[in-house]
Design an enzyme around this catalytic site. Structure first.
Site, short mmCIF file in Angstrom:
data_model
loop_
_atom_site.label_atom_id
_atom_site.label_comp_id
_atom_site.label_asym_id
_atom_site.label_seq_id
_atom_site.Cartn_x
_atom_site.Cartn_y
_atom_site.Cartn_z
N SER A 244 -9.99 1.38 25.95
CA SER A 244 -11.18 1.63 26.77
C SER A 244 -12.44 1.68 25.91
O SER A 244 -12.38 1.98 24.71
CB SER A 244 -11.03 2.95 27.53
OG SER A 244 -11.09 4.04 26.62
N SER A 245 -13.58 1.44 26.54
CA SER A 245 -14.87 1.52 25.83
C SER A 245 -15.10 2.94 25.33
O SER A 245 -15.62 3.14 24.23
CB SER A 245 -16.02 1.10 26.75
OG SER A 245 -15.90 -0.27 27.08
N LYS A 246 -14.70 3.93 26.13
CA LYS A 246 -14.92 5.34 25.77
C LYS A 246 -14.19 5.69 24.48
O LYS A 246 -14.77 6.24 23.54
CB LYS A 246 -14.44 6.22 26.93
CG LYS A 246 -14.70 7.71 26.75
CD LYS A 246 -14.11 8.49 27.91
CE LYS A 246 -14.07 9.99 27.59
NZ LYS A 246 -13.28 10.74 28.58
N VAL A 247 -12.90 5.35 24.40
CA VAL A 247 -12.12 5.68 23.20
C VAL A 247 -12.55 4.79 22.04
O VAL A 247 -12.65 5.24 20.90
CB VAL A 247 -10.60 5.56 23.47
CG1 VAL A 247 -9.79 5.83 22.20
CG2 VAL A 247 -10.18 6.52 24.58
N GLU A 265 -11.78 -4.41 20.88
CA GLU A 265 -11.52 -5.18 22.10
C GLU A 265 -11.41 -4.17 23.24
O GLU A 265 -10.37 -3.56 23.44
CB GLU A 265 -10.21 -5.98 21.97
CG GLU A 265 -10.23 -7.04 20.89
CD GLU A 265 -11.04 -8.28 21.25
OE1 GLU A 265 -11.53 -8.37 22.40
OE2 GLU A 265 -11.20 -9.14 20.37
#
Length: 507
Positions: A244-247, A265
């Site tokens: 995910s973008s957050k992690v 990615e």
């Protein structure tokens, strides 16, 4: 305790009812928590795995550091030959491994086999690459000087992969990293540990047969704690993270703080635009694969369908008709098009997502419900919604397709580019002026820009990755290999004078 009858094939790929989950210094071990791998089609236990502890990690990294000194000195074509043998070992177990991907992840069997085939293809690509890691000779402005670029191995590459492609993404990274002369440390997804073990077993066998240290490929089953150790570890020159973008943002921050390199990615929110001159049948078939394939759990899944107002209703009617015929069921059964979501939590996210969609004015045209069963099955869903609804900007990881209407190409491109993510995009048209606008500077802002094909199902020959909140990384083909090496600009003076650059005269 043995395997259930339908799971007996697992013993052919080195798995038992309980498995040590770390391949450390050439030995299987595990002294961390015991976890169960579940079949998403019925949430029954397939097998158990003992995850990595901090001690397992530290021992693995020490051995990997030592092994990197041996591996990087092996000539690149010799490293390529090892990767060739890995490809051959995977070919021998292709159907078993594909079946395991389908069983443990939940994607349909042809996709599971296709995922393993993708690693085999990456091995072939990397073997050729092992003889083409070329630098450049650069003209020097100084007489009797030679200037050139030299590419050297980074040392150790850390690869953290996601559940949706539990082994293909490893292949994109590891095949290239290995021929580039770096050792690999892999942390597979916590919910697909059996795939992590089975893949590692095959790679370990090849290293052993060639009398090479097993630590060249070090592997851990584990959760976020092991991921954090990898991100913080200054022995790991490059961390390739998929998720995910957050992690991903957290990983990048940690790696940046120690001046490491990061290859990200992250999320996708891909759109397909269908113009008024499109081949509608081709577009409908493409949307079905792009939106329903892998139960909508690809980062390249089509989440937004932008239809020109003149063909809006006819495309929508055909698509709704096709959706109603999608065969849902056991991913291992022939003819199934839609398997389960990967986890029970994914199913809950789907339910919550549908509530949010309705609250923001989304009109459900087909699907929208959970299917009552022991597994994580949901209906493929089509929603009419405004492109301005906040939920459209997020990635709901399931088979939910947002449909919206547009009038002009300019408007369609603006909608395509209006989300934080920038991975994949596709347009259906036959007009050259539209095609070249679409792939040009004022067109799609994504890393993958397609015409008359779906947003997903990328080939390995091109660089895979995206812009903006997708992270900017590139994996697989083209010149992605350069991320896995360090470049030195070397100048050699073979004369007896010392002319300085820029004509500087000093002393």
């Amino acid at each position: 305790m043995g395997f259930a009858k339908e799971h007996r094939f697992l013993s052919e790929i080195g798995l038992g009812p309980r498995n040590p989950g770390c391949y450390v210094n050439g030995i299987w071990r595990g002294s961390g928590p015991v976890v169960a791998s579940l079949n998403p089609a019925d949430n029954q236990v397939i097998a158990e795995v003992v995850e990595a502890s901090v001690e397992d990690y530290e021992e693995g990294m020490k051995a990997c550091s030592d092994a990197s000194q041996i591996w990087m000195q092996l000539p690149a074509p010799k490293r390529g030959d090892i990767v060739r043998q890995i490809g051959d070992a995977l070919r021998a177990k292709l159907l078993h491994l594909g079946r395991l991907v389908s069983l443990e992840m939940g994607k349909i069997l042809p996709e599971g086999i296709g995922e393993v085939q993708e690693i085999i293809d990456m091995c072939d690509f990397a073997v050729g690459l092992s003889r083409q890691l070329n630098g450049s000779i650069i003209p020097s402005e100084r007489p009797n000087h030679l200037m050139m670029e030299v590419w050297n191995p980074l040392g150790i590459v850390g690869v953290i992969t996601s559940f949706n492609f539990p082994c293909a993404v490893l292949g994109w990274n590891a095949c290239i990293a290995l021929v580039c002369g770096s050792c690999v440390v892999w942390k597979g997804a916590p919910t697909t540990p059996l795939i992590t073990i089975a893949m590692t077993e095959i790679i370990a066998g090849v290293l052993e047969n060639n009398n090479l240290p097993g630590a060249i490929f070090t592997s851990f089953c584990g959760g976020a704690d092991i991921g954090q150790l990898i991100a913080r570890d200054s022995r790991i020159s490059l961390v390739s993270f998929t998720g995910s973008s957050k992690v991903g943002l957290m990983v990048q921050k940690t790696v940046n703080e120690r001046f490491g390199k990061c290859l990200l990615e992250l999320s996708g929110n891909s759109a397909i635009i269908v113009m008024d001159d499109a081949d509608v049948q081709l577009a409908v078939r493409s949307v079905l694969f792009a939106a329903v394939g892998t139960a909508g759990q690809r980062c390249t899944t089509c989440r937004r369908l932008l239809l020109h107002e003149s063909i809006y209703q006819s495309v929508l009617d055909q698509l709704v008709g096709v959706y109603k015929q999608v065969k849902i069921g056991d991913p291992l059964e022939k003819g199934t098009l839609l398997g389960p979501l990967h986890t029970a939590a994914s199913k809950e996210n789907f339910v919550h997502g549908i509530e949010v969609i309705k609250s923001q004015g989304g009109k459900i045209l087909v699907g929208g419900s959970v299917i009552k069963s022991e597994g994580n099955f949901v209906q493929p869903t089509i929603v009419e919604i405004s492109p301005d609804a906040p939920v459209v900007k997020e990635e709901l990881f399931g088979p939910v397709l947002y449909v919206m209407k547009f009038q002009t190409l300019k408007e369609a491109i603006e909608i395509n580019n209006s989300v934080p993510q920038g991975l994949s995009s596709s347009i259906f048209t036959h007009r050259p002026e539209i095609i070249f606008k679409w792939i040009g500077p004022l067109g799609s802002d994504c890393g993958i820009v397609n015409v008359n094909i779906p947003t997903n199902g990328a080939e390995i020959g091109g660089a895979f990755g995206g812009e903006k909140a997708t992270g900017g990384g590139r994996e697989a083909g083209s010149d992605s290999w350069k991320q896995y090496m360090r470049r030195s600009t070397c100048t050699i003076n073979y004369g007896s004078e010392l002319p300085l650059a820029q004509g500087i005269n000093f002393g």
